[in-house]
Design a protein around this motif. Structure first.
Motif, PDB file in Angstrom:
ATOM      1  N   THR A 153      -2.103   5.839  -6.876  1.00 59.83           N
ATOM      2  CA  THR A 153      -2.567   4.910  -8.300  1.00 59.83           C
ATOM      3  C   THR A 153      -1.816   3.604  -8.136  1.00 59.83           C
ATOM      4  O   THR A 153      -0.747   3.376  -7.939  1.00 59.83           O
ATOM      5  CB  THR A 153      -1.901   5.950  -9.179  1.00 59.83           C
ATOM      6  N   CYS A 154      -2.520   2.570  -8.586  1.00 56.68           N
ATOM      7  CA  CYS A 154      -2.226   1.327  -8.721  1.00 56.68           C
ATOM      8  C   CYS A 154      -1.784   0.837  -9.997  1.00 56.68           C
ATOM      9  O   CYS A 154      -2.818   0.910 -10.994  1.00 56.68           O
ATOM     10  CB  CYS A 154      -2.978   0.228  -8.053  1.00 56.68           C
ATOM     11  N   THR A 155      -0.538   0.687 -10.461  1.00 55.38           N
ATOM     12  CA  THR A 155      -0.288   0.493 -11.656  1.00 55.38           C
ATOM     13  C   THR A 155       0.566  -1.044 -11.919  1.00 55.38           C
ATOM     14  O   THR A 155       1.527  -1.008 -11.162  1.00 55.38           O
ATOM     15  CB  THR A 155       0.278   1.585 -12.450  1.00 55.38           C
ATOM     16  N   THR A 156      -0.002  -1.813 -12.414  1.00 55.92           N
ATOM     17  CA  THR A 156       0.989  -3.089 -12.629  1.00 55.92           C
ATOM     18  C   THR A 156       0.960  -3.710 -11.240  1.00 55.92           C
ATOM     19  O   THR A 156       2.178  -4.141 -11.000  1.00 55.92           O
ATOM     20  CB  THR A 156       2.034  -3.156 -13.449  1.00 55.92           C
TER      21      THR A 156
ATOM     22  N   GLY B 205       0.826  -1.223  -0.234  1.00 56.91           N
ATOM     23  CA  GLY B 205      -0.119  -0.029  -0.152  1.00 56.91           C
ATOM     24  C   GLY B 205       0.887   1.331  -0.051  1.00 56.91           C
ATOM     25  O   GLY B 205       0.325   2.572  -0.239  1.00 56.91           O
ATOM     26  N   ALA B 206       2.188   1.226   0.257  1.00 56.98           N
ATOM     27  CA  ALA B 206       2.802   2.293   0.159  1.00 56.98           C
ATOM     28  C   ALA B 206       3.460   2.637  -1.242  1.00 56.98           C
ATOM     29  O   ALA B 206       3.354   1.240  -2.007  1.00 56.98           O
ATOM     30  CB  ALA B 206       4.223   2.066   1.260  1.00 56.98           C
ATOM     31  N   LEU B 207       4.351   3.696  -1.334  1.00 52.24           N
ATOM     32  CA  LEU B 207       4.970   3.800  -2.670  1.00 52.24           C
ATOM     33  C   LEU B 207       5.740   2.445  -3.125  1.00 52.24           C
ATOM     34  O   LEU B 207       6.650   2.241  -2.482  1.00 52.24           O
ATOM     35  CB  LEU B 207       5.715   4.909  -2.760  1.00 52.24           C
ATOM     36  N   GLY B 208       5.491   1.936  -4.311  1.00 50.48           N
ATOM     37  CA  GLY B 208       6.381   0.715  -4.601  1.00 50.48           C
ATOM     38  C   GLY B 208       5.872  -0.720  -4.057  1.00 50.48           C
ATOM     39  O   GLY B 208       6.159  -1.715  -4.653  1.00 50.48           O
TER      40      GLY B 208
ATOM     41  N   THR C  38      -6.197  -2.526  -6.374  1.00 47.00           N
ATOM     42  CA  THR C  38      -6.933  -1.650  -6.818  1.00 47.00           C
ATOM     43  C   THR C  38      -6.274  -0.108  -6.082  1.00 47.00           C
ATOM     44  O   THR C  38      -5.438  -0.184  -5.182  1.00 47.00           O
ATOM     45  CB  THR C  38      -8.042  -1.479  -6.393  1.00 47.00           C
ATOM     46  N   ASN C  39      -6.681   0.907  -6.632  1.00 46.40           N
ATOM     47  CA  ASN C  39      -6.144   2.224  -6.269  1.00 46.40           C
ATOM     48  C   ASN C  39      -6.533   2.368  -4.872  1.00 46.40           C
ATOM     49  O   ASN C  39      -5.659   3.047  -4.041  1.00 46.40           O
ATOM     50  CB  ASN C  39      -6.814   3.494  -6.998  1.00 46.40           C
TER      51      ASN C  39
END
Length: 325
Positions: free
Chosen positions: A234-237, A214-217, A222-223
């Motif tokens: 933002t949740c990407t890949t 849930g943290a960066l990286g 989902t978002n």
């Protein structure tokens, strides 16, 4: 006569096999349709004829021949290290293996093939050639020359791809039990002889830190899962990333606004968000000359101001001491 056609894979090479039935009908078994190109379906190697050097049928898919690798788009097979070639221009499948020697792609000058023959390593780097330890300067903590190859120093082991030396007990380093894994925060689990991130944490791209889910990286579905880092929602890949208008800082621990200190830029005129951080260098906003970033990279402080603050603190200490006397 009625003919029934069934699609199925046959072990022989004929395309159809008519089988008369008791009712006088004919069953025709046809091989699956194929396109014969790289990545296309196939039943046998003979089906793979469309893409040059992609004549192997593996798990019902056409693949590159030995010595060749697929390009990024998956549309062609490029001569890799050890693959056949006619000129240097053919050797594009492996980084730093751009020399065609005796009709085989070989490593460029200054590079040597790794043991598996899959990559070219810079001389002096981990796995590269050396004559003495002094030659091994290309990879941090790989300063030992053993059997003419640069190896990791004592207390370090090579990562799984052989590109870096990891401290024993650190993330990716060797271990026997969980108690050995003390070198990286939140990487205290020993699995198959390597320290890995504990539950709810995942390794960052550089494999140097464990990031909370849930943290960066960190991982996400989902978002809504991305709540651990401000402006990284933002949740990407399946990874939490900075939202539009923000980019990760150098350590990838926070999201910086475009135009702010450590944020992205194309010219110095873009750097208007953080006071005294109006210089665009290598695509990032940096502090102006005479200023330095604070620890959390949110402001630029003047060297003069720092000196003044230190002088004031010193005077206060002296004054206090004199009063006590």
């Amino acid at each position: 006569m009625i003919t029934y056609c069934f699609t199925m894979q046959l072990p022989w090479g004929k395309h159809v096999l008519p089988i008369p039935t008791a009712q006088g009908l004919t069953l025709v078994f046809a091989r699956p349709s194929t396109n014969g190109a790289l990545g296309g379906t196939c039943a046998a190697a003979g089906d793979c004829t469309v893409t040059t050097n992609a004549g192997v049928c593996t798990t019902l898919k056409c693949a590159c021949n030995t010595g060749y690798t697929a390009n990024t788009a998956g549309t062609a097979c490029l001569a890799a290290l050890g693959g056949t070639c006619a000129t240097n221009a053919d050797c594009t499948g492996t980084t730093n293996a751009g020399v065609c020697t005796t009709l085989k792609c070989a490593c460029n000058t200054g590079y040597t093939a790794n043991t598996a023959g899959t990559a070219c390593l810079a001389n002096g780097a981990l796995g590269g050639t050396c004559a003495a330890a002094g030659d091994c300067t290309g990879t941090t903590n790989a300063g030992v020359c053993t059997t003419a190859k640069c190896a990791c120093n004592t207390g370090y082991t090579a990562n799984t791809v052989g590109t870096a030396c990891l401290a024993t007990g650190a993330l990716g380093g060797i271990c026997a039990t969980n108690t050995d894994c003390t070198g990286t925060t939140n990487a205290d689990t020993c699995t198959t002889g390597r320290c890995v991130c504990k539950s709810t944490y995942t390794a960052n791209t550089a494999q140097s830190a464990c990031i909370a889910t849930g943290a960066l990286g960190g991982i996400c579905a989902t978002n809504a899962d991305c709540t651990g880092t401000t402006n990284a929602d933002t949740c990407t890949t399946l990874k939490c990333a900075c939202k539009t208008g923000y980019t990760p800082n150098t350590a990838e621990t926070s999201c910086k606004a475009t135009g702010a200190l450590k944020g992205t830029c194309t010219a110095s005129t873009d750097c208007t968000v953080t006071t005294n951080a109006g210089t665009c260098t290598s695509g990032k906003c940096e502090c102006n000359t005479g200023y330095t970033a604070n620890t959390d990279e949110t402001a630029c402080s003047s060297g003069v101001m720092t000196l003044v603050a230190t002088w004031i603190m010193l005077m206060m200490v002296i004054t206090t001491s004199l009063i006590k006397l």
